[in-house]
Design an enzyme around this catalytic site. Structure first.
Site, PDB file in Angstrom:
ATOM      1  N   CYS A 133       1.298 -18.028  -5.667  1.00 35.24           N
ATOM      2  CA  CYS A 133       0.684 -17.272  -4.841  1.00 35.24           C
ATOM      3  C   CYS A 133      -0.663 -17.745  -4.175  1.00 35.24           C
ATOM      4  CB  CYS A 133      -0.404 -16.106  -5.058  1.00 35.24           C
ATOM      5  SG  CYS A 133      -1.180 -15.078  -3.564  1.00 35.24           S
ATOM      6  N   CYS A 147      -2.664 -17.634  -2.067  1.00 34.60           N
ATOM      7  CA  CYS A 147      -4.270 -16.759  -1.832  1.00 34.60           C
ATOM      8  C   CYS A 147      -5.131 -16.176  -3.051  1.00 34.60           C
ATOM      9  CB  CYS A 147      -3.900 -15.281  -0.445  1.00 34.60           C
ATOM     10  SG  CYS A 147      -2.480 -13.849  -1.819  1.00 34.60           S
TER      11      CYS A 147
END
Length: 136
Positions: free
Chosen positions: A46, A48
């Site tokens: 991920c 983010c």
């Protein structure tokens, strides 16, 4: 499952910093059976959240107090190891990335994805250093 060539640099970011990679449930159970403190990072692709989690975790280790053992599992890749780690993180729901501090096998501090996402690495490091000061 993510292809190994995709996760290799993300794995290396922690393993190069001294984290032992765990690949099985037995590896996880063995790591958490050790005396002292163990930091478990559920690594993730991920962008983010994990892009700040890994540097934050590494920065957190620069202080005087730090965990005795550093281990990592990779969500979406090392299923058995991740499932075992998450069992030890109960009652927290599955979250990746996430960071858990254990003392003598007992969960004492937890950073879930929502504690990581949108926060700079420096704040993640500060949170972990505070936990080390209390438990390590």
């Amino acid at each position: 499952m993510y292809p190994e060539e995709m996760v290799k640099p993300m794995r290396a970011e922690l393993s190069d910093a001294g984290f032992q990679e765990l690949y099985s449930a037995g590896d996880v159970d063995g790591a958490l059976a050790k005396d002292g403190t163990t930091l478990v990072v559920v690594n993730s692709v991920c962008g983010c959240a994990a892009r700040n989690a890994r540097p934050g975790v590494k920065m957190s280790l620069s202080g005087d107090k730090k965990p005795n053992n550093l281990v990592t599992v990779f969500a979406g890749v090392d299923k058995d190891a991740v499932d075992a780690a998450r069992k030890h993180m109960f009652p927290f729901p599955p979250s990746s990335p996430s960071v858990a501090l254990f003392k003598n096998g007992e969960l004492v501090h937890m950073l879930e994805r929502h504690h990581i996402e949108g926060r700079p690495a420096e704040l993640i490091a500060e949170n972990l250093r505070d936990a080390y000061a209390e438990f390590c």
